[in-house]
Design a protein around this motif. Structure first.
Motif, PDB file in Angstrom:
ATOM      1  N   ASP A   1      15.620   7.950  -1.032  1.00  8.14           N
ATOM      2  CA  ASP A   1      14.688   7.815  -2.146  1.00  8.14           C
ATOM      3  C   ASP A   1      13.531   8.799  -1.943  1.00  8.14           C
ATOM      4  O   ASP A   1      13.134   9.085  -0.807  1.00  8.14           O
ATOM      5  CB  ASP A   1      14.137   6.392  -2.228  1.00  8.14           C
ATOM      6  CG  ASP A   1      15.236   5.362  -2.434  1.00  8.14           C
ATOM      7  OD1 ASP A   1      16.200   5.671  -3.159  1.00  8.14           O
ATOM      8  OD2 ASP A   1      15.138   4.267  -1.854  1.00  8.14           O
ATOM      9  N   PRO A   2      12.951   9.268  -3.024  1.00  6.67           N
ATOM     10  CA  PRO A   2      11.831  10.203  -2.850  1.00  6.67           C
ATOM     11  C   PRO A   2      10.593   9.554  -2.253  1.00  6.67           C
ATOM     12  O   PRO A   2       9.861  10.197  -1.505  1.00  6.67           O
ATOM     13  CB  PRO A   2      11.553  10.715  -4.270  1.00  6.67           C
ATOM     14  CG  PRO A   2      12.314   9.831  -5.191  1.00  6.67           C
ATOM     15  CD  PRO A   2      13.347   9.107  -4.416  1.00  6.67           C
ATOM     16  N   LYS A   3      10.370   8.264  -2.562  1.00  8.25           N
ATOM     17  CA  LYS A   3       9.150   7.599  -2.103  1.00  8.25           C
ATOM     18  C   LYS A   3       9.459   6.159  -1.706  1.00  8.25           C
ATOM     19  O   LYS A   3      10.573   5.670  -1.881  1.00  8.25           O
ATOM     20  CB  LYS A   3       8.082   7.625  -3.205  1.00  8.25           C
ATOM     21  CG  LYS A   3       7.616   9.025  -3.590  1.00  8.25           C
ATOM     22  CD  LYS A   3       6.568   8.968  -4.695  1.00  8.25           C
ATOM     23  CE  LYS A   3       6.116  10.366  -5.087  1.00  8.25           C
ATOM     24  NZ  LYS A   3       5.107  10.336  -6.186  1.00  8.25           N
ATOM     25  N   ALA A   4       8.446   5.492  -1.184  1.00 10.21           N
ATOM     26  CA  ALA A   4       8.588   4.083  -0.814  1.00 10.21           C
ATOM     27  C   ALA A   4       8.886   3.250  -2.050  1.00 10.21           C
ATOM     28  O   ALA A   4       8.331   3.478  -3.129  1.00 10.21           O
ATOM     29  CB  ALA A   4       7.313   3.593  -0.138  1.00 10.21           C
ATOM     30  N   ARG A   5       9.766   2.270  -1.876  1.00  3.98           N
ATOM     31  CA  ARG A   5      10.178   1.441  -3.001  1.00  3.98           C
ATOM     32  C   ARG A   5      10.137  -0.029  -2.620  1.00  3.98           C
ATOM     33  O   ARG A   5      10.124  -0.392  -1.438  1.00  3.98           O
ATOM     34  CB  ARG A   5      11.589   1.828  -3.462  1.00  3.98           C
ATOM     35  CG  ARG A   5      11.671   3.215  -4.055  1.00  3.98           C
ATOM     36  CD  ARG A   5      13.082   3.593  -4.455  1.00  3.98           C
ATOM     37  NE  ARG A   5      13.647   2.661  -5.440  1.00  3.98           N
ATOM     38  CZ  ARG A   5      14.828   2.864  -6.027  1.00  3.98           C
ATOM     39  NH1 ARG A   5      15.547   3.947  -5.719  1.00  3.98           N
ATOM     40  NH2 ARG A   5      15.296   1.996  -6.903  1.00  3.98           N
ATOM     41  N   ALA A   6      10.131  -0.886  -3.682  1.00  7.89           N
ATOM     42  CA  ALA A   6      10.085  -2.333  -3.471  1.00  7.89           C
ATOM     43  C   ALA A   6      11.108  -3.052  -4.325  1.00  7.89           C
ATOM     44  O   ALA A   6      10.965  -4.242  -4.584  1.00  7.89           O
ATOM     45  CB  ALA A   6       8.683  -2.867  -3.790  1.00  7.89           C
ATOM     46  N   ASP A   7      12.176  -2.349  -4.749  1.00  9.32           N
ATOM     47  CA  ASP A   7      13.137  -2.950  -5.668  1.00  9.32           C
ATOM     48  C   ASP A   7      14.570  -2.912  -5.153  1.00  9.32           C
ATOM     49  O   ASP A   7      15.501  -3.192  -5.909  1.00  9.32           O
ATOM     50  CB  ASP A   7      13.078  -2.250  -7.023  1.00  9.32           C
ATOM     51  CG  ASP A   7      13.244  -0.741  -6.913  1.00  9.32           C
ATOM     52  OD1 ASP A   7      13.323  -0.231  -5.783  1.00  9.32           O
ATOM     53  OD2 ASP A   7      13.297  -0.071  -7.964  1.00  9.32           O
ATOM     54  N   HIS A   8      14.771  -2.581  -3.894  1.00  6.94           N
ATOM     55  CA  HIS A   8      16.107  -2.662  -3.308  1.00  6.94           C
ATOM     56  C   HIS A   8      16.322  -4.074  -2.773  1.00  6.94           C
ATOM     57  O   HIS A   8      15.475  -4.619  -2.057  1.00  6.94           O
ATOM     58  CB  HIS A   8      16.276  -1.657  -2.170  1.00  6.94           C
ATOM     59  CG  HIS A   8      16.467  -0.253  -2.636  1.00  6.94           C
ATOM     60  ND1 HIS A   8      17.468   0.115  -3.503  1.00  6.94           N
ATOM     61  CD2 HIS A   8      15.784   0.888  -2.344  1.00  6.94           C
ATOM     62  CE1 HIS A   8      17.406   1.412  -3.734  1.00  6.94           C
ATOM     63  NE2 HIS A   8      16.379   1.914  -3.050  1.00  6.94           N
TER      64      HIS A   8
ATOM     65  N   ASP B   1       0.826  -1.206   0.000  1.00  6.20           N
ATOM     66  CA  ASP B   1       0.000   0.000   0.000  1.00  6.20           C
ATOM     67  C   ASP B   1       0.862   1.258   0.000  1.00  6.20           C
ATOM     68  O   ASP B   1       0.554   2.226  -0.698  1.00  6.20           O
ATOM     69  CB  ASP B   1      -0.915  -0.015   1.221  1.00  6.20           C
ATOM     70  CG  ASP B   1      -1.625   1.316   1.434  1.00  6.20           C
ATOM     71  OD1 ASP B   1      -2.572   1.607   0.693  1.00  6.20           O
ATOM     72  OD2 ASP B   1      -1.209   2.073   2.344  1.00  6.20           O
ATOM     73  N   HIS B   2       1.963   1.260   0.754  1.00 16.81           N
ATOM     74  CA  HIS B   2       2.835   2.430   0.798  1.00 16.81           C
ATOM     75  C   HIS B   2       3.504   2.673  -0.550  1.00 16.81           C
ATOM     76  O   HIS B   2       3.665   3.826  -0.970  1.00 16.81           O
ATOM     77  CB  HIS B   2       3.888   2.253   1.894  1.00 16.81           C
ATOM     78  CG  HIS B   2       3.393   2.607   3.263  1.00 16.81           C
ATOM     79  ND1 HIS B   2       2.202   2.124   3.771  1.00 16.81           N
ATOM     80  CD2 HIS B   2       3.910   3.411   4.238  1.00 16.81           C
ATOM     81  CE1 HIS B   2       2.011   2.603   4.988  1.00 16.81           C
ATOM     82  NE2 HIS B   2       3.033   3.380   5.300  1.00 16.81           N
ATOM     83  N   VAL B   3       3.879   1.599  -1.225  1.00 17.21           N
ATOM     84  CA  VAL B   3       4.475   1.756  -2.554  1.00 17.21           C
ATOM     85  C   VAL B   3       3.434   2.265  -3.541  1.00 17.21           C
ATOM     86  O   VAL B   3       3.703   3.150  -4.359  1.00 17.21           O
ATOM     87  CB  VAL B   3       5.093   0.429  -3.025  1.00 17.21           C
ATOM     88  CG1 VAL B   3       5.586   0.538  -4.466  1.00 17.21           C
ATOM     89  CG2 VAL B   3       6.245   0.020  -2.108  1.00 17.21           C
ATOM     90  N   ALA B   4       2.228   1.716  -3.490  1.00 11.73           N
ATOM     91  CA  ALA B   4       1.176   2.123  -4.421  1.00 11.73           C
ATOM     92  C   ALA B   4       0.773   3.579  -4.209  1.00 11.73           C
ATOM     93  O   ALA B   4       0.493   4.300  -5.182  1.00 11.73           O
ATOM     94  CB  ALA B   4      -0.036   1.209  -4.265  1.00 11.73           C
ATOM     95  N   ARG B   5       0.738   4.025  -2.955  1.00 13.92           N
ATOM     96  CA  ARG B   5       0.339   5.409  -2.667  1.00 13.92           C
ATOM     97  C   ARG B   5       1.496   6.391  -2.804  1.00 13.92           C
ATOM     98  O   ARG B   5       1.290   7.602  -2.728  1.00 13.92           O
ATOM     99  CB  ARG B   5      -0.242   5.515  -1.256  1.00 13.92           C
ATOM    100  CG  ARG B   5      -1.585   4.822  -1.081  1.00 13.92           C
ATOM    101  CD  ARG B   5      -2.245   5.233   0.216  1.00 13.92           C
ATOM    102  NE  ARG B   5      -1.492   4.812   1.395  1.00 13.92           N
ATOM    103  CZ  ARG B   5      -1.211   5.602   2.425  1.00 13.92           C
ATOM    104  NH1 ARG B   5      -1.572   6.870   2.414  1.00 13.92           N
ATOM    105  NH2 ARG B   5      -0.552   5.124   3.462  1.00 13.92           N
ATOM    106  N   GLY B   6       2.716   5.885  -2.978  1.00 14.08           N
ATOM    107  CA  GLY B   6       3.864   6.784  -3.087  1.00 14.08           C
ATOM    108  C   GLY B   6       4.151   7.518  -1.802  1.00 14.08           C
ATOM    109  O   GLY B   6       4.404   8.737  -1.822  1.00 14.08           O
TER     110      GLY B   6
END
Length: 288
Positions: free
Chosen positions: A243-250, A98-103
């Protein structure tokens, strides 16, 4: 007196028996054909079926296939419960997605708002546990009051709005997890039972690039994701201020792993048994 035909009368033609003979011959041929093609095969098939059932049992095809697949004799360890079956791990993953989707914007300090569009890794954990009815901030405040020396305090903190805001810092949450969560090795091993599972928590620091002396950077909390990179290394859900926003690729390899925690329902039950927290909400059942 002559018995020949009378003058003026035509001789009657002798009736021929050929059509009748052909009809009988056709019936015979038809019977032979039916016997050889239909009736005979049925009787023979029934006889063969009876012989098979009486002589030996018929082969049974199992749903899984003709034979069981053999597993390698080495390198297998006891299977751990999948994180997908634990409600706390599911809540961690759902909240992180949800955090990634909402930025959601990454911050250094905590944002004590469950619906905010910014926050830290500690806020991500608080919002995830809120989904399963566990008040993380209240639990940390109560534990700091119960064991102030574990948090570096000389005496018990006062109950105030300022205490509520600063209670859920990254450092305080790590102390709380050291006390109640299951601590696991930080080494990444693909075949080990204590490897990283989706929904686990990690404390991470960025890796220093170049020949510069490593600086003491601020540790962050992240959630282990359900995907891996091309090397098979688990990816993380991060709220990294870089990072500017939540990410899921680190990936795990992108950071220095300081601690590795597993926080499931059993661990939350131990917290409730020690601290005076409100009871968990009752799970909704299904009508019979």
């Amino acid at each position: 007196m002559s018995k020949g035909p009378v003058l003026g009368q035509r001789r009657r033609a002798r009736s021929s028996q050929r059509p009748k003979q052909l009809f009988v011959l056709a019936l015979m041929l038809g019977g032979v054909y039916l016997w050889t093609t239909e009736i005979g095969d049925d009787l023979a098939g029934a006889k063969r079926s009876l012989e098979k059932t009486t002589s030996r049992p018929s082969l049974v095809v199992r749903p899984a296939g003709p034979k069981k697949v053999r597993l390698p004799a080495r390198g297998l360890l006891a299977a751990q419960p999948m994180a997908a079956f634990d409600p706390v791990a599911r809540a961690m993953l759902a909240t992180a997605r949800d955090h990634v989707a909402r930025g959601v914007i990454a911050t250094i300090g905590s944002v004590p708002d469950l619906d905010a569009v910014k926050g830290s890794g500690a806020d991500l954990v608080e919002r995830a546990l809120h989904q399963v009815g566990f008040p993380l901030r209240t639990a940390v405040i109560l534990h700091r009051y119960r064991e102030p020396h574990a948090y570096g305090l000389r005496r018990r903190p006062q109950a105030s709005e300022g205490e509520r805001r600063r209670a859920l810092s990254g450092r305080n949450l790590r102390v709380f997890l050291d006390r109640f969560a299951t601590q696991l090795p930080t080494e990444w091993r693909i075949a080990a039972a204590d490897s990283y599972l989706p929904g686990d928590l990690v404390t991470i620091r960025p890796r220093q690039v170049g020949k510069q002396a490593p600086r003491k950077s601020r540790a962050m909390l992240a959630v282990v994701g359900e995907r891996t990179d091309t090397r098979g290394v688990s990816l993380l859900y991060t709220l990294d201020p870089a990072d500017p926003k939540a990410r899921a690729d680190h990936a795990l390899a992108d950071y220095v792993i300081v601690e590795h925690y597993r926080l499931h329902r059993a661990e939350l039950d131990r917290v409730r048994a020690l601290l005076p927290l409100p009871p968990p909400p009752r799970e909704r059942g299904t009508a019979l």
